[in-house]
Design a protein around this motif. Structure first.
Motif, mmCIF file in Angstrom:
data_model
loop_
_atom_site.group_PDB
_atom_site.id
_atom_site.type_symbol
_atom_site.label_atom_id
_atom_site.label_comp_id
_atom_site.label_asym_id
_atom_site.label_seq_id
_atom_site.Cartn_x
_atom_site.Cartn_y
_atom_site.Cartn_z
ATOM 1 N N GLY A 170 0.821 -1.196 0.000
ATOM 2 C CA GLY A 170 0.000 0.000 0.000
ATOM 3 C C GLY A 170 0.855 1.246 0.000
ATOM 4 N N LEU A 171 0.242 2.380 0.220
ATOM 5 C CA LEU A 171 0.934 3.657 0.193
ATOM 6 C C LEU A 171 1.763 3.861 1.454
ATOM 7 C CD1 LEU A 171 -2.034 5.873 -1.069
ATOM 8 C CD2 LEU A 171 -0.087 5.074 -2.430
ATOM 9 N N ASP A 172 2.819 4.656 1.328
ATOM 10 C CA ASP A 172 3.591 5.040 2.501
ATOM 11 C C ASP A 172 2.864 6.179 3.216
ATOM 12 O OD1 ASP A 172 4.018 7.288 0.911
ATOM 13 O OD2 ASP A 172 6.137 6.841 0.540
ATOM 14 N N GLY A 173 3.445 6.674 4.291
ATOM 15 C CA GLY A 173 2.792 7.721 5.065
ATOM 16 C C GLY A 173 2.522 8.973 4.257
ATOM 17 N N LYS A 174 3.447 9.344 3.391
ATOM 18 C CA LYS A 174 3.266 10.532 2.559
ATOM 19 C C LYS A 174 2.096 10.345 1.601
ATOM 20 C CE LYS A 174 5.828 13.611 -0.564
ATOM 21 N NZ LYS A 174 7.148 13.845 -1.234
ATOM 22 N N GLY A 175 1.995 9.140 1.027
ATOM 23 C CA GLY A 175 0.894 8.872 0.106
ATOM 24 C C GLY A 175 -0.448 8.889 0.807
ATOM 25 N N ARG A 216 -34.350 -4.948 -1.403
ATOM 26 C CA ARG A 216 -34.250 -4.822 -2.848
ATOM 27 C C ARG A 216 -33.484 -3.558 -3.212
ATOM 28 N NH1 ARG A 216 -39.344 -4.593 -7.124
ATOM 29 N NH2 ARG A 216 -38.083 -4.437 -9.036
ATOM 30 N N PHE A 217 -32.565 -3.687 -4.173
ATOM 31 C CA PHE A 217 -31.771 -2.541 -4.584
ATOM 32 C C PHE A 217 -32.665 -1.488 -5.240
ATOM 33 C CE2 PHE A 217 -29.274 -0.305 -7.886
ATOM 34 C CZ PHE A 217 -28.350 0.308 -7.067
ATOM 35 N N ALA A 218 -32.595 -0.265 -4.716
ATOM 36 C CA ALA A 218 -33.424 0.815 -5.247
ATOM 37 C C ALA A 218 -32.585 2.054 -5.531
ATOM 38 C CB ALA A 218 -34.534 1.145 -4.258
ATOM 39 N N GLY A 219 -31.316 1.839 -5.866
ATOM 40 C CA GLY A 219 -30.432 2.970 -6.143
ATOM 41 C C GLY A 219 -29.564 3.287 -4.947
ATOM 42 N N CYS A 220 -28.481 3.982 -5.191
ATOM 43 C CA CYS A 220 -27.572 4.343 -4.114
ATOM 44 C C CYS A 220 -26.883 5.647 -4.462
ATOM 45 C CB CYS A 220 -26.549 3.230 -3.867
ATOM 46 S SG CYS A 220 -25.361 3.032 -5.211
ATOM 47 N N SER A 221 -26.054 6.115 -3.534
ATOM 48 C CA SER A 221 -25.401 7.407 -3.711
ATOM 49 C C SER A 221 -23.976 7.270 -4.233
ATOM 50 C CB SER A 221 -25.394 8.158 -2.380
ATOM 51 O OG SER A 221 -24.753 7.396 -1.381
ATOM 52 N N ALA A 222 -23.595 6.063 -4.674
ATOM 53 C CA ALA A 222 -22.243 5.874 -5.209
ATOM 54 C C ALA A 222 -21.992 6.849 -6.346
ATOM 55 C CB ALA A 222 -22.073 4.434 -5.696
ATOM 56 N N ARG A 223 -20.840 7.402 -6.370
ATOM 57 C CA ARG A 223 -20.365 8.423 -7.298
ATOM 58 C C ARG A 223 -20.936 9.798 -6.971
ATOM 59 N NH1 ARG A 223 -21.209 11.532 -11.815
ATOM 60 N NH2 ARG A 223 -19.410 11.738 -13.211
ATOM 61 N N HIS A 224 -22.234 9.892 -6.706
ATOM 62 C CA HIS A 224 -22.843 11.202 -6.464
ATOM 63 C C HIS A 224 -22.370 11.782 -5.137
ATOM 64 C CE1 HIS A 224 -25.489 10.834 -9.906
ATOM 65 N NE2 HIS A 224 -25.803 9.626 -9.502
ATOM 66 N N ALA A 225 -22.513 11.013 -4.055
ATOM 67 C CA ALA A 225 -22.154 11.509 -2.731
ATOM 68 C C ALA A 225 -21.037 10.691 -2.098
ATOM 69 C CB ALA A 225 -23.379 11.501 -1.827
ATOM 70 N N CYS A 226 -20.882 9.437 -2.513
ATOM 71 C CA CYS A 226 -19.924 8.539 -1.869
ATOM 72 C C CYS A 226 -18.903 8.008 -2.863
ATOM 73 C CB CYS A 226 -20.656 7.360 -1.232
ATOM 74 S SG CYS A 226 -21.905 7.841 -0.021
ATOM 75 N N LEU A 227 -17.760 7.605 -2.318
ATOM 76 C CA LEU A 227 -16.743 6.951 -3.134
ATOM 77 C C LEU A 227 -15.900 6.056 -2.244
ATOM 78 C CD1 LEU A 227 -13.733 8.514 -2.637
ATOM 79 C CD2 LEU A 227 -14.953 10.316 -3.819
ATOM 80 N N HIS A 228 -15.005 5.310 -2.884
ATOM 81 C CA HIS A 228 -14.149 4.369 -2.160
ATOM 82 C C HIS A 228 -12.712 4.537 -2.631
ATOM 83 C CE1 HIS A 228 -12.798 0.706 -0.200
ATOM 84 N NE2 HIS A 228 -12.242 0.335 -1.333
ATOM 85 N N VAL A 229 -11.764 4.374 -1.708
ATOM 86 C CA VAL A 229 -10.346 4.446 -2.053
ATOM 87 C C VAL A 229 -9.656 3.205 -1.509
ATOM 88 C CG1 VAL A 229 -8.209 5.769 -1.905
ATOM 89 C CG2 VAL A 229 -10.407 6.965 -1.960
ATOM 90 N N ASP A 230 -8.896 2.509 -2.374
ATOM 91 C CA ASP A 230 -8.202 1.292 -1.933
ATOM 92 C C ASP A 230 -6.810 1.652 -1.376
ATOM 93 O OD1 ASP A 230 -6.324 1.544 -3.988
ATOM 94 O OD2 ASP A 230 -7.056 -0.164 -5.135
ATOM 95 N N PRO A 231 -6.049 0.660 -0.878
ATOM 96 C CA PRO A 231 -4.762 0.954 -0.237
ATOM 97 C C PRO A 231 -3.717 1.593 -1.151
ATOM 98 C CG PRO A 231 -5.528 -1.225 0.385
ATOM 99 C CD PRO A 231 -6.410 -0.765 -0.730
ATOM 100 N N HIS A 232 -3.937 1.544 -2.453
ATOM 101 C CA HIS A 232 -2.971 2.117 -3.391
ATOM 102 C C HIS A 232 -3.398 3.491 -3.904
ATOM 103 C CE1 HIS A 232 -0.792 -1.703 -3.506
ATOM 104 N NE2 HIS A 232 -1.977 -2.291 -3.570
ATOM 105 N N GLY A 233 -4.467 4.041 -3.334
ATOM 106 C CA GLY A 233 -4.932 5.352 -3.765
ATOM 107 C C GLY A 233 -5.779 5.313 -5.008
#
Length: 329
Positions: free
Chosen positions: A106-111, A277-294
């Motif tokens: 993963g990223l170092d402290g600076k990353g 039941r899936f009825a839509g979500c806020s992914a991209r609009h309000a939420c996002l995800h970041v993995d250990p590599h940025g």
């Protein structure tokens, strides 16, 4: 150190207190007043002191607004919440874990600092720090404190094995998360240690829970119920009640990140709860995800298209793909 956070949130404005889940919705004129008080060095307005007293039962001292309240600037992006895998490494080894191969890359402290600054500039107010196992990351303490100092409301997901470590308790007290969710994999040492394939794991987790409770951390339990430990479900519920901690049962084990189906075999059919039941979500609009590599994506599940925050920075978020049947509200 700030006591409160005032921030744009979606199409409104909120006043929050680090370490507490509840907040106050602000009229725009009150938020603008706080911006002016921040910039001029004026003392806290009386209405804010009254609101904090009523909402959180605290008595704010009469001091400059820019010392007591972190007033966040609006972002050109509409994001407000993010999940961040600080590392995929883990000190336990239950075989159906969603990260799959538990590598410490993963990223170092600076990353990691750069990731947090980018998330702040993207407008992220609510940050979930997860893994792998977040608390074993060498940069967890610094990252947690930085996220707090940048004006983020922090949630931490952990297996609890390091909760009793003095440096971790100090970091969580300084970073002031509003919620710390501890996964529980059994109610006895025999089941727990067998499930996690680590001798002494149950002893470390129970010691961590005791230390967290004594420190006043906002702990919650995620009771992981599978075919391997379902016989201790009632004991797990009793343990949560004995500890006086809010809890939620998790019966649908998510598939590994690499998309394998091995987690399906670990489920206990008798304990599966109905899925909404899936009825839509806020992914991209309000939420996002970041993995250990940025690498940023719309969420933990939707990783088919990723944006490298290390090379593209904040502007790369414009290219996050949409979400099927999405609902930005």
């Amino acid at each position: 150190m700030h006591d409160l956070i005032a921030s744009p949130f979606l199409k409104s404005f909120v006043l929050l207190r680090p370490g507490r889940p509840e907040g106050i919705k602000l009229p725009e004129r009150r938020f603008r007043e706080l911006e002016r008080a921040r910039d001029s060095g004026a003392t806290l307005p009386f209405w804010l002191m009254d609101a904090a007293r009523a909402r959180w039962n605290i008595e704010p001292a009469a001091r400059p607004t820019n010392e007591a309240v972190l007033v966040r600037d609006a972002s050109m992006f509409g994001h407000s919440c993010a999940s961040w895998e600080i590392n995929l490494g883990c000190d336990l080894a239950w075989e159906h874990c969603s990260p799959g191969q538990k590598r410490f890359a993963g990223l170092d402290g600076k990353g990691k600092r750069r990731v947090l600054l980018t998330l702040r500039d993207a407008g992220i107010l609510w940050l979930r720090i997860t893994g792998g196992e977040a608390l074993i990351d060498p940069h967890f303490a610094v990252s947690c404190r930085l996220a707090h100092d940048l004006g983020m409301m922090i949630e931490v997901l952990t297996n609890g094995t390091r909760l009793s470590a003095p440096d971790i308790l100090a970091a969580l007290n300084a970073g002031r998360p509003y919620r710390v969710i501890v996964s529980l994999y059994g109610a006895t040492a025999g089941t727990y240690d067998s499930f996690t394939r680590r001798r002494g794991a149950f002893k470390r987790v129970t010691a961590g829970l005791a230390a967290g409770i004594e420190a006043g951390l906002p702990l919650q339990l995620a009771l992981i119920v599978t075919s391997q430990n379902a016989h201790e479900r009632e004991q797990m519920l009793s343990l949560a009640d004995e500890l006086g901690l809010p809890h939620k049962e998790c019966t649908h084990i998510p598939p590994p990140i690499h998309g394998g189906a091995e987690s399906l075999a670990s489920r206990s059919p008798a304990h599966l709860k109905p899925l909404e039941r899936f009825a839509g979500c806020s992914a991209r609009h309000a939420c996002l995800h970041v993995d250990p590599h940025g690498q940023a994506s719309i969420c933990e599940v939707g990783r088919d298209e990723q944006i490298d925050l290390m090379t593209e920075g904040l502007q790369g978020l414009d290219r996050l793909p949409g979400c099927s049947n999405d609902n930005p509200s």
